[in-house]
Motif scaffolding. Structure first.
Motif, PDB file in Angstrom:
ATOM      1  N   ASP A  36      -7.748  39.364   5.507  1.00  0.00           N
ATOM      2  CA  ASP A  36      -7.580  38.236   6.414  1.00  0.00           C
ATOM      3  C   ASP A  36      -7.170  36.972   5.684  1.00  0.00           C
ATOM      4  O   ASP A  36      -6.462  36.136   6.216  1.00  0.00           O
ATOM      5  N   SER A  37      -7.639  36.788   4.447  1.00  0.00           N
ATOM      6  CA  SER A  37      -7.345  35.561   3.729  1.00  0.00           C
ATOM      7  C   SER A  37      -7.265  35.850   2.249  1.00  0.00           C
ATOM      8  O   SER A  37      -8.159  36.431   1.666  1.00  0.00           O
ATOM      9  N   SER A  38      -6.192  35.418   1.604  1.00  0.00           N
ATOM     10  CA  SER A  38      -6.065  35.611   0.168  1.00  0.00           C
ATOM     11  C   SER A  38      -6.853  34.572  -0.600  1.00  0.00           C
ATOM     12  O   SER A  38      -7.114  34.725  -1.787  1.00  0.00           O
ATOM     13  N   ALA A  39      -7.263  33.500   0.063  1.00  0.00           N
ATOM     14  CA  ALA A  39      -7.955  32.418  -0.634  1.00  0.00           C
ATOM     15  C   ALA A  39      -9.352  32.836  -1.073  1.00  0.00           C
ATOM     16  O   ALA A  39      -9.812  32.464  -2.139  1.00  0.00           O
ATOM     17  N   THR A  40     -10.043  33.650  -0.253  1.00  0.00           N
ATOM     18  CA  THR A  40     -11.421  34.010  -0.573  1.00  0.00           C
ATOM     19  C   THR A  40     -11.530  34.785  -1.878  1.00  0.00           C
ATOM     20  O   THR A  40     -12.284  34.398  -2.756  1.00  0.00           O
ATOM     21  N   PRO A  41     -10.768  35.899  -2.069  1.00  0.00           N
ATOM     22  CA  PRO A  41     -10.880  36.603  -3.341  1.00  0.00           C
ATOM     23  C   PRO A  41     -10.434  35.748  -4.514  1.00  0.00           C
ATOM     24  O   PRO A  41     -10.969  35.867  -5.608  1.00  0.00           O
ATOM     25  N   LEU A  42      -9.444  34.862  -4.320  1.00  0.00           N
ATOM     26  CA  LEU A  42      -9.016  34.000  -5.397  1.00  0.00           C
ATOM     27  C   LEU A  42     -10.133  33.056  -5.807  1.00  0.00           C
ATOM     28  O   LEU A  42     -10.356  32.800  -6.983  1.00  0.00           O
ATOM     29  N   ARG A  43     -10.847  32.528  -4.834  1.00  0.00           N
ATOM     30  CA  ARG A  43     -11.963  31.637  -5.146  1.00  0.00           C
ATOM     31  C   ARG A  43     -13.063  32.410  -5.866  1.00  0.00           C
ATOM     32  O   ARG A  43     -13.702  31.895  -6.774  1.00  0.00           O
ATOM     33  N   THR A  44     -13.276  33.661  -5.432  1.00  0.00           N
ATOM     34  CA  THR A  44     -14.302  34.471  -6.079  1.00  0.00           C
ATOM     35  C   THR A  44     -13.959  34.711  -7.540  1.00  0.00           C
ATOM     36  O   THR A  44     -14.803  34.583  -8.423  1.00  0.00           O
ATOM     37  N   VAL A  45     -12.706  35.049  -7.813  1.00  0.00           N
ATOM     38  CA  VAL A  45     -12.285  35.290  -9.189  1.00  0.00           C
ATOM     39  C   VAL A  45     -12.383  34.017 -10.010  1.00  0.00           C
ATOM     40  O   VAL A  45     -12.846  34.023 -11.154  1.00  0.00           O
ATOM     41  N   ALA A  46     -11.967  32.889  -9.435  1.00  0.00           N
ATOM     42  CA  ALA A  46     -12.045  31.629 -10.159  1.00  0.00           C
ATOM     43  C   ALA A  46     -13.492  31.279 -10.474  1.00  0.00           C
ATOM     44  O   ALA A  46     -13.819  30.842 -11.580  1.00  0.00           O
ATOM     45  N   GLY A  47     -14.369  31.492  -9.494  1.00  0.00           N
ATOM     46  CA  GLY A  47     -15.784  31.227  -9.724  1.00  0.00           C
ATOM     47  C   GLY A  47     -16.362  32.164 -10.764  1.00  0.00           C
ATOM     48  O   GLY A  47     -17.212  31.778 -11.567  1.00  0.00           O
ATOM     49  N   ALA A  48     -15.900  33.419 -10.749  1.00  0.00           N
ATOM     50  CA  ALA A  48     -16.385  34.392 -11.723  1.00  0.00           C
ATOM     51  C   ALA A  48     -16.041  33.957 -13.134  1.00  0.00           C
ATOM     52  O   ALA A  48     -16.819  34.126 -14.059  1.00  0.00           O
ATOM     53  N   ARG A  49     -14.840  33.378 -13.287  1.00  0.00           N
ATOM     54  CA  ARG A  49     -14.449  32.917 -14.617  1.00  0.00           C
ATOM     55  C   ARG A  49     -15.409  31.858 -15.123  1.00  0.00           C
ATOM     56  O   ARG A  49     -15.765  31.828 -16.288  1.00  0.00           O
ATOM     57  N   SER A  50     -15.846  30.978 -14.235  1.00  0.00           N
ATOM     58  CA  SER A  50     -16.766  29.927 -14.679  1.00  0.00           C
ATOM     59  C   SER A  50     -18.132  30.503 -15.026  1.00  0.00           C
ATOM     60  O   SER A  50     -18.808  29.992 -15.915  1.00  0.00           O
ATOM     61  N   LEU A  51     -18.554  31.569 -14.354  1.00  0.00           N
ATOM     62  CA  LEU A  51     -19.851  32.178 -14.644  1.00  0.00           C
ATOM     63  C   LEU A  51     -19.780  33.151 -15.812  1.00  0.00           C
ATOM     64  O   LEU A  51     -20.809  33.506 -16.375  1.00  0.00           O
ATOM     65  N   THR A  52     -18.580  33.555 -16.193  1.00  0.00           N
ATOM     66  CA  THR A  52     -18.436  34.476 -17.316  1.00  0.00           C
ATOM     67  C   THR A  52     -18.928  33.853 -18.615  1.00  0.00           C
ATOM     68  O   THR A  52     -19.354  34.573 -19.526  1.00  0.00           O
ATOM     69  N   VAL A  53     -18.888  32.531 -18.699  1.00  0.00           N
ATOM     70  CA  VAL A  53     -19.423  31.876 -19.896  1.00  0.00           C
ATOM     71  C   VAL A  53     -20.892  32.248 -20.076  1.00  0.00           C
ATOM     72  O   VAL A  53     -21.365  32.412 -21.205  1.00  0.00           O
ATOM     73  N   LEU A  54     -21.605  32.402 -18.979  1.00  0.00           N
ATOM     74  CA  LEU A  54     -23.003  32.817 -19.037  1.00  0.00           C
ATOM     75  C   LEU A  54     -23.146  34.312 -19.306  1.00  0.00           C
ATOM     76  O   LEU A  54     -23.897  34.726 -20.199  1.00  0.00           O
ATOM     77  N   THR A  55     -22.440  35.133 -18.536  1.00  0.00           N
ATOM     78  CA  THR A  55     -22.599  36.579 -18.694  1.00  0.00           C
ATOM     79  C   THR A  55     -22.117  37.053 -20.062  1.00  0.00           C
ATOM     80  O   THR A  55     -22.659  38.021 -20.600  1.00  0.00           O
ATOM     81  N   ASP A  56     -21.128  36.374 -20.637  1.00  0.00           N
ATOM     82  CA  ASP A  56     -20.708  36.714 -21.997  1.00  0.00           C
ATOM     83  C   ASP A  56     -21.836  36.458 -22.993  1.00  0.00           C
ATOM     84  O   ASP A  56     -22.078  37.256 -23.904  1.00  0.00           O
ATOM     85  N   LEU A  57     -22.518  35.334 -22.822  1.00  0.00           N
ATOM     86  CA  LEU A  57     -23.629  35.013 -23.715  1.00  0.00           C
ATOM     87  C   LEU A  57     -24.785  35.987 -23.524  1.00  0.00           C
ATOM     88  O   LEU A  57     -25.443  36.389 -24.492  1.00  0.00           O
ATOM     89  N   PHE A  58     -25.032  36.375 -22.273  1.00  0.00           N
ATOM     90  CA  PHE A  58     -26.087  37.361 -22.014  1.00  0.00           C
ATOM     91  C   PHE A  58     -25.761  38.680 -22.715  1.00  0.00           C
ATOM     92  O   PHE A  58     -26.635  39.314 -23.318  1.00  0.00           O
TER      93      PHE A  58
END
Length: 215
Positions: A36-58
């Protein structure tokens, strides 16, 4: 290097386990939300990139658990170290205040890291007990070699928690964290045991956004 097959197993473990934690299933090509919307998965991926700084450290911290286990295995030093654990939690709580973070929330995150680390250590002990040929041949120095690395990661996790404070608030944190965790698992070539440890490290990352109290 860990076998590629275990990496695919890990991805499955991470996705299914984090779904249990977050209650959100991964999007697929047939999901209506994805079409229905391409914006939602794009936002999810963008947000994931910001949280990857944490999961990488974990993930990095979990790999250090191998050295912690190697240092303790076959000695009288137990996996559980309540005194050391309390010192870590007291320290991060005090440092959280200086960073403008909720000390209770930060303590919860680090408590999960400690439990995840111990999960990996116990798994390695069981593996080495069952397969003597896989036992470590060297005993790292906990004080001089291992703890400085853990202390450095602690400082970086605190900075990452401050950096991702807004990303970790709200309902969308769960699916974004799931994507970040799977990405970090693959990037760091985690096997199933360390993947389970990564899942154990996640529950306290997302924090509910405070709602104003109505009068």
């Amino acid at each position: 290097m860990r076998p590629p097959l275990l990496r695919s197993v890990l991805i499955s473990v991470c996705v299914s386990s984090v779904v249990v934690l977050t209650g959100v299933a991964p999007a697929t090509a047939t999901d209506s939300s994805a079409t229905d919307s391409s914006a939602t998965p794009l936002r999810t991926v963008a947000g994931a990139r910001s949280l990857t700084v944490l999961t990488d450290l974990f993930a990095e911290r979990l790999l250090v658990a191998d050295k912690v286990a190697a240092a303790k295995y076959g000695t009288a030093t137990p996996i559980d170290d309540p005194v050391r654990e309390k010192a870590i939690l007291d320290d991060v709580a005090a440092r959280a205040v200086g960073l403008g973070l909720d000390p209770d929330a930060v303590t919860a995150v680090f408590r999960d890291q400690i439990e995840a680390n111990k999960l990996v250590q116990r798994g390695l002990y069981a593996r080495w007990d069952a397969h003597p040929g896989e036992r470590p041949t060297e005993r790292p120095d906990l004080v001089k070699e291992v703890r400085p690395v853990l202390d450095r990661i602690t400082t970086e996790v605190l900075s990452a928690l401050q950096e991702t404070e807004s990303s970790r608030a709200g309902a969308s944190c769960g699916p974004r964290l799931r994507v970040a965790a799977v990405r970090s698992a693959v990037e760091h070539r985690l096997d199933r045991l360390h993947g389970e440890g990564l899942v154990r490290a996640l529950p306290s990352v997302c924090v509910p956004r405070a709602h104003p109290v109505s009068s």
